[in-house]
Scaffold this active site. Structure first.
Site, short mmCIF file in Angstrom:
data_model
loop_
_atom_site.label_atom_id
_atom_site.label_comp_id
_atom_site.label_asym_id
_atom_site.label_seq_id
_atom_site.Cartn_x
_atom_site.Cartn_y
_atom_site.Cartn_z
N LYS A 22 0.82 -1.20 0.00
CA LYS A 22 0.00 0.00 0.00
C LYS A 22 0.86 1.26 0.00
O LYS A 22 0.67 2.17 -0.81
CB LYS A 22 -0.91 0.01 1.23
CG LYS A 22 -1.77 1.28 1.34
CD LYS A 22 -2.44 1.42 2.69
CE LYS A 22 -1.49 2.00 3.71
NZ LYS A 22 -2.04 3.10 4.51
N ASN A 23 1.82 1.32 0.92
CA ASN A 23 2.62 2.53 1.05
C ASN A 23 3.50 2.78 -0.17
O ASN A 23 3.81 3.93 -0.50
CB ASN A 23 3.47 2.47 2.32
CG ASN A 23 2.62 2.60 3.58
OD1 ASN A 23 1.52 3.14 3.54
ND2 ASN A 23 3.13 2.10 4.70
N ARG A 94 -3.18 10.87 4.46
CA ARG A 94 -1.97 11.69 4.52
C ARG A 94 -1.13 11.58 3.25
O ARG A 94 -0.43 12.53 2.89
CB ARG A 94 -1.13 11.28 5.73
CG ARG A 94 -1.78 11.61 7.05
CD ARG A 94 -0.75 11.61 8.17
NE ARG A 94 0.31 12.57 7.91
CZ ARG A 94 0.23 13.88 8.15
NH1 ARG A 94 -0.88 14.38 8.65
NH2 ARG A 94 1.24 14.68 7.89
N CYS A 118 -4.98 8.70 9.76
CA CYS A 118 -5.19 8.12 11.09
C CYS A 118 -4.80 9.11 12.19
O CYS A 118 -3.87 9.90 12.04
CB CYS A 118 -4.35 6.85 11.25
SG CYS A 118 -4.97 5.44 10.33
N ARG A 123 2.37 14.33 12.82
CA ARG A 123 2.99 14.01 11.55
C ARG A 123 2.97 15.21 10.59
O ARG A 123 2.34 15.18 9.53
CB ARG A 123 2.30 12.79 10.90
CG ARG A 123 2.38 11.55 11.77
CD ARG A 123 2.12 10.29 11.00
NE ARG A 123 0.72 10.12 10.70
CZ ARG A 123 0.23 9.07 10.04
NH1 ARG A 123 1.04 8.13 9.60
NH2 ARG A 123 -1.07 8.95 9.82
N PRO A 124 3.64 16.30 10.94
CA PRO A 124 3.58 17.51 10.14
C PRO A 124 4.27 17.32 8.79
O PRO A 124 5.03 16.38 8.57
CB PRO A 124 4.31 18.53 11.00
CG PRO A 124 5.25 17.72 11.82
CD PRO A 124 4.52 16.44 12.10
N ASP A 126 6.31 19.62 7.44
CA ASP A 126 7.37 20.61 7.35
C ASP A 126 8.60 20.10 6.59
O ASP A 126 9.27 20.87 5.89
CB ASP A 126 7.77 21.12 8.75
CG ASP A 126 8.22 20.01 9.68
OD1 ASP A 126 7.64 18.91 9.61
OD2 ASP A 126 9.14 20.24 10.47
N LEU A 127 8.90 18.81 6.71
CA LEU A 127 10.07 18.28 6.01
C LEU A 127 9.85 18.24 4.50
O LEU A 127 10.79 18.42 3.71
CB LEU A 127 10.42 16.88 6.53
CG LEU A 127 10.86 16.81 8.00
CD1 LEU A 127 11.25 15.39 8.38
CD2 LEU A 127 12.02 17.76 8.27
N ASP A 308 4.67 0.39 12.10
CA ASP A 308 3.41 -0.14 11.60
C ASP A 308 3.17 -1.60 11.99
O ASP A 308 2.13 -2.18 11.66
CB ASP A 308 3.33 -0.02 10.07
CG ASP A 308 2.93 1.38 9.63
OD1 ASP A 308 2.52 2.18 10.49
OD2 ASP A 308 3.03 1.68 8.42
N ILE A 330 8.47 6.68 16.89
CA ILE A 330 8.14 7.32 15.62
C ILE A 330 6.95 8.26 15.75
O ILE A 330 7.02 9.43 15.38
CB ILE A 330 7.85 6.26 14.53
CG1 ILE A 330 8.99 5.23 14.46
CG2 ILE A 330 7.65 6.94 13.18
CD1 ILE A 330 10.33 5.80 14.10
N ARG A 400 -8.50 0.38 4.69
CA ARG A 400 -7.48 1.27 4.13
C ARG A 400 -6.17 0.53 3.87
O ARG A 400 -5.36 0.97 3.05
CB ARG A 400 -7.21 2.44 5.06
CG ARG A 400 -8.40 3.41 5.21
CD ARG A 400 -8.03 4.61 6.08
NE ARG A 400 -6.80 5.20 5.62
CZ ARG A 400 -5.74 5.45 6.39
NH1 ARG A 400 -5.78 5.14 7.69
NH2 ARG A 400 -4.65 5.99 5.90
#
Length: 422
Positions: A22-23, A94, A118, A123-124, A126-127, A308, A330, A400
């Site tokens: 999925k990822n 996300r 989720c 989990r911003p 900004d990076l 995960d 994490i 999902r």
């Protein structure tokens, strides 16, 4: 709202086919935005997140066609009609932020809503923005959207990530593929999904070196062409189903699995008393003998133990002999499954980013509620080994990230069914 009913039914035997990642697929799909030529993905997982990404790409003017019962995605972005990724779609997932880099690199403009997903921490993004800023992007955050421009195109730059973010690395690699000059990413994520994305981009004509290491160098090219790419095996689905015979007993072969995808995870299973052996077609998993032993687990970026798989591993350790400590490094708020497992008789003490799990002889079935994607499947695993019935509600999270979970577990002997409320 659907629920899943699980009855503890003893040992499991048989085979489970593992889907494409999925990822990985969620990063590969936005790569179609980098080229006017078709991109075809083979071994795509059939999940709601994939459908959401398809809807997002289609809203931008891309063509996305699902073939071969959903396992093949044929995409084309020859004529984009919009550069705005709306909140109504982006809020669901996300990974939607991954359209930002490709659109900006190709057409010099993008407006993307800040994403959802989720509820397991901030989990911003900004990076992601730091990387694009280093490539000369003009960025403005207002009204919940990222407004990005690069009127003269992106330029090569040097980026050192404060944290080895998978999503930020993916966005940066895609954007840099069409930037003028050379881009160097330091402290880049090393996950197999990154390697898979680079493999696809290279097939499209990108010039990239260093994937799978913490330093990736991208030499921008003028254009990318079409390609056909096979999505890598889903290491999280793989690890999840590896835990099923570990929890219940029996022996299960995971078709398509490779130890190289889940090395750190396999080390912890071995220490807990679970045998993992490679076969010609995948991985065979069984308990070595007797009760599972307690082990300590710390989540880390790849190649460490995956965050995960933390919730699923906790389910296993709930009936281990001894006391285990799980440290989550994490994401914050990722022990929300612990109170639900405690409803089933688990002994868990959570303090900040640490959870202490003292094994019990047997869990007992109970009504429980899924709080996020991985938590939902951890409760199903616990239910497989529990005495009596476990009813897991709010399983829309499950859809999902896991395709046909009921059918796959039934195929190895689990007593499980999905109950649809009318």
């Amino acid at each position: 709202m659907d629920s899943i009913l699980v009855r503890g039914n003893g040992a499991l035997e048989g085979q489970i086919a593992i889907a494409g990642a999925k990822n990985a697929c969620l990063a590969l799909m936005p790569a179609t935005l980098l080229s006017e030529e078709p991109l075809t993905l083979i071994n795509a997982p059939r999940l709601s997140d994939i459908r959401t990404m398809s809807q997002l790409l289609q809203s931008l003017g891309a063509e996305v066609t699902s073939l071969a019962d959903g396992t093949v995605l044929a995409m084309s972005s020859h004529a984009l009609t919009s550069h705005t990724a709306d909140y109504d779609i982006v809020r669901k997932m996300r990974a939607s932020i991954l359209v930002l880099g490709p659109m900006l690199a190709r057409d010099g403009q993008a407006v993307v809503s800040l994403p959802g997903g989720c509820a397991i921490g901030a989990r911003p993004v900004d990076l992601h923005l730091k990387a694009l800023d280093a490539m000369g992007a003009e960025l403005d955050l207002r009204d919940g959207y990222v407004h990005a421009k690069a009127p003269n195109g992106l330029k090569g730059g040097s980026v050192k990530f404060d944290f080895a973010s998978v999503g930020a690395t993916e966005n940066a690699v895609m954007a840099a593929s069409l930037a003028k000059g050379t881009t160097v990413l330091e402290n880049a994520a090393r996950e197999p999904e990154i390697v898979d994305l680079v493999k696809c981009l290279r097939a499209m004509g990108a010039q990239i070196e260093g994937e799978g290491t913490s330093r990736i160098e991208i030499q921008g090219v003028d254009r990318l062409h079409g390609a056909t790419h096979t999505v890598v095996t889903d290491r999280i689905e793989l690890g999840t189903y590896m835990l099923a015979p570990a929890i219940c007993g029996g022996e299960v072969e995971l078709l398509g699995g490779r130890i190289g995808l889940v090395g750190a995870f396999c080390e912890k299973l071995d220490a807990a008393g679970v045998s993992v052996t490679e076969t010609e077609t995948g991985l065979r998993v069984a308990r070595k003998n007797g009760r599972i032993s307690a082990v300590d687990v710390t989540t880390e970026p790849y190649p460490g133990f995956p965050t995960d798989l933390q919730a699923q591993m906790m389910a296993l350790l709930c009936t281990a002999e001894g006391t285990s400590v799980l440290e989550e490094t994490i994401f914050e708020n990722r022990f929300m499954h612990a109170p639900e497992l405690m409803r089933m008789g688990a002994r868990i003490d959570v303090h900040g980013g640490h959870a202490t799990v003292t094994g019990v002889d047997r869990l007992k079935g109970a009504p429980v509620m899924a709080t996020d994607l991985r938590a939902s499947v951890s409760l199903i695993l616990a239910g497989l080994a529990a005495e009596g019935e476990t009813m897991v509600s709010r399983v829309y999270h499950l859809d999902r990230g896991y395709e046909h979970v009921v059918a796959k577990l039934r195929g190895v002997g689990a007593d499980i069914e999905r109950i649809s409320e009318t």
